[in-house]
Enzyme design. Structure first.
Site, PDB file in Angstrom:
ATOM      1  N   VAL A   1       0.859  -1.190   0.000  1.00 31.09           N
ATOM      2  CA  VAL A   1       0.000   0.000   0.000  1.00 31.09           C
ATOM      3  C   VAL A   1       0.890   1.234   0.000  1.00 31.09           C
ATOM      4  O   VAL A   1       1.784   1.366   0.847  1.00 31.09           O
ATOM      5  CB  VAL A   1      -0.938   0.011   1.220  1.00 31.09           C
ATOM      6  CG1 VAL A   1      -1.686   1.332   1.320  1.00 31.09           C
ATOM      7  CG2 VAL A   1      -1.929  -1.150   1.125  1.00 31.09           C
TER       8      VAL A   1
ATOM      9  N   GLU B   1      -3.586   1.596  -2.239  1.00 33.38           N
ATOM     10  CA  GLU B   1      -3.201   2.984  -1.933  1.00 33.38           C
ATOM     11  C   GLU B   1      -3.960   3.524  -0.734  1.00 33.38           C
ATOM     12  O   GLU B   1      -4.968   2.976  -0.297  1.00 33.38           O
ATOM     13  CB  GLU B   1      -3.442   3.883  -3.145  1.00 33.38           C
ATOM     14  CG  GLU B   1      -4.786   3.699  -3.855  1.00 33.38           C
ATOM     15  CD  GLU B   1      -6.008   3.973  -3.006  1.00 33.38           C
ATOM     16  OE1 GLU B   1      -5.986   4.983  -2.249  1.00 33.38           O
ATOM     17  OE2 GLU B   1      -6.996   3.220  -3.079  1.00 33.38           O
TER      18      GLU B   1
ATOM     19  N   GLY C   1     -10.423   1.143  -0.668  1.00 31.21           N
ATOM     20  CA  GLY C   1      -9.008   1.281  -0.983  1.00 31.21           C
ATOM     21  C   GLY C   1      -8.184   0.421  -0.049  1.00 31.21           C
ATOM     22  O   GLY C   1      -8.601  -0.674   0.340  1.00 31.21           O
ATOM     23  N   GLU C   2      -6.979   0.893   0.276  1.00 30.24           N
ATOM     24  CA  GLU C   2      -6.070   0.174   1.193  1.00 30.24           C
ATOM     25  C   GLU C   2      -5.605  -1.169   0.638  1.00 30.24           C
ATOM     26  O   GLU C   2      -5.034  -1.980   1.365  1.00 30.24           O
ATOM     27  CB  GLU C   2      -6.727  -0.093   2.555  1.00 30.24           C
ATOM     28  CG  GLU C   2      -7.181   1.131   3.301  1.00 30.24           C
ATOM     29  CD  GLU C   2      -7.861   0.768   4.623  1.00 30.24           C
ATOM     30  OE1 GLU C   2      -7.850  -0.424   5.003  1.00 30.24           O
ATOM     31  OE2 GLU C   2      -8.412   1.678   5.270  1.00 30.24           O
ATOM     32  N   GLY C   3      -5.904  -1.469  -0.637  1.00 33.35           N
ATOM     33  CA  GLY C   3      -5.556  -2.774  -1.180  1.00 33.35           C
ATOM     34  C   GLY C   3      -6.505  -3.879  -0.765  1.00 33.35           C
ATOM     35  O   GLY C   3      -6.223  -5.062  -1.003  1.00 33.35           O
TER      36      GLY C   3
END
Length: 339
Positions: A71, A163, A305-307
């Protein structure tokens, strides 16, 4: 746009022309074994293809022993325009939350046996407001791409990229609008939960950025450095490094796919080693994936998000390889083959 031959981006362009392709012998070996496994041909659907895909890019019998979620975290000057429901302070707070093991991505990685790394890309120093100026100059953009490439040091055999960055769905929408055209409103979503007024501010910011940079958006790398962010540049670098190291890549959602779209616009083959982990609920992600020729593994209505979506998909890829490697053949199990 900088004259050809004098641009810091030239090394990136040259790198793309020398990337390795898939290993067709490794793919055929997977297919040959698959024909001997105790199941009807094709009965596991895309799981069978996933084992082929991993083999193609690893260049050997598929194995996932060191899967990694990376990330990349960045900060954006455009947030000052009220394009997010949350302030930029959340970036630092979420990094601390990840470090303490409190994020959704921490739980997913722990549960699925995935490695997890977070990279702080000057989180307390926002890039320039893209409505007023280019987000980055060429040297800093290339340096950030190089940082993303170096993030793979230490070895992995499956990479999931994600991200963190308040305001980066605005960045992603601007990139898509620059690459694909159309009204800004088509590409802009509500991000972290914008109200109607915030959504209009976000659309206006994307429109303003496109107007500001309209004479420089023919080159995808110029799109990246003018409208992008550090996390987007680093993800693009990580995707390229994975290709050079023969590591298959799983893309996360709307923002991560913006980095992939930049590379695809340079040459479509740059994403051959990538799959889409999931279909995000943010913006026009489905539109983008169709343009990239990617069918997402999951569609869970996620937009964190955050992968997180890529990590969940990594669990499916791991399982696909395990099934291929460990399932009994007809001969081993004493099961009659098809007549």
């Amino acid at each position: 746009m900088t004259d050809a031959g004098n641009s810091p981006f030239d090394d990136i362009r040259r790198m793309i022309t020398t990337m390795p392709g898939p290993d067709e012998d490794a793919v055929e070996a997977v297919r040959a074994r698959d024909r001997q496994l105790t199941k009807p041909a094709g009965s596991l659907g895309r799981m069978e293809w996933l084992a082929e895909w991993v083999a193609a890019w690893q260049g050997k019998s598929p194995a996932i022993d060191r899967p990694l979620v990376c990330v990349f975290a960045g900060s954006h000057g455009v947030v000052a325009r009220g394009v997010s429901a949350f302030p930029s302070d959340v970036n630092r707070q979420m990094l601390e939350n990840f470090a303490a093991g409190g994020g959704a991505i921490n739980q997913i990685c722990a549960d699925l046996g995935l490695g997890f790394k977070v990279f702080d890309l000057a989180i307390d120093m926002p890039t320039n407001d893209i409505v007023d100026d280019a987000a980055m100059d060429e040297k800093s953009c290339v340096a950030t791409m190089a940082f993303g490439m170096e993030s793979l040091a230490g070895g992995t055999d499956l990479l999931a990229v994600g991200e963190l960055g308040i305001g980066n769905t605005t960045i992603a929408a601007a990139i898509y609008a620059a690459l694909y055209g159309g009204e800004a409103a088509h590409w802009v979503g509500r991000g972290t939960g914008l109200d109607d007024e915030g959504l209009q501010r976000k659309i206006a910011a994307v429109e303003g950025a496109l107007a500001r940079h309209r004479d420089h958006l023919q080159d995808p790398l110029e799109v990246l450095r003018r409208l992008g962010g550090r996390e987007v540049a680093a993800i693009a670098g990580a995707i390229l490094a994975a290709r050079l190291q023969r590591i298959p890549v799983i893309l996360d959602g709307y923002v991560t796919t913006a980095a992939a779209a930049i590379l695809h616009a340079i040459h479509p083959s740059t994403l051959d080693h990538c799959i889409a982990g999931h279909l995000s609920a943010e913006g026009a992600h489905q539109d983008v994936l169709q343009r990239l020729g990617k069918i997402p593994l999951l569609a869970l209505g996620m937009r964190l998000g955050e992968g997180t979506g890529a990590a969940l998909a990594a669990g499916i890829v791991k399982t696909s390889v395990t099934v291929h490697r460990n399932m009994a053949t007809f001969g081993q199990a004493g099961v009659s083959e098809r007549l």
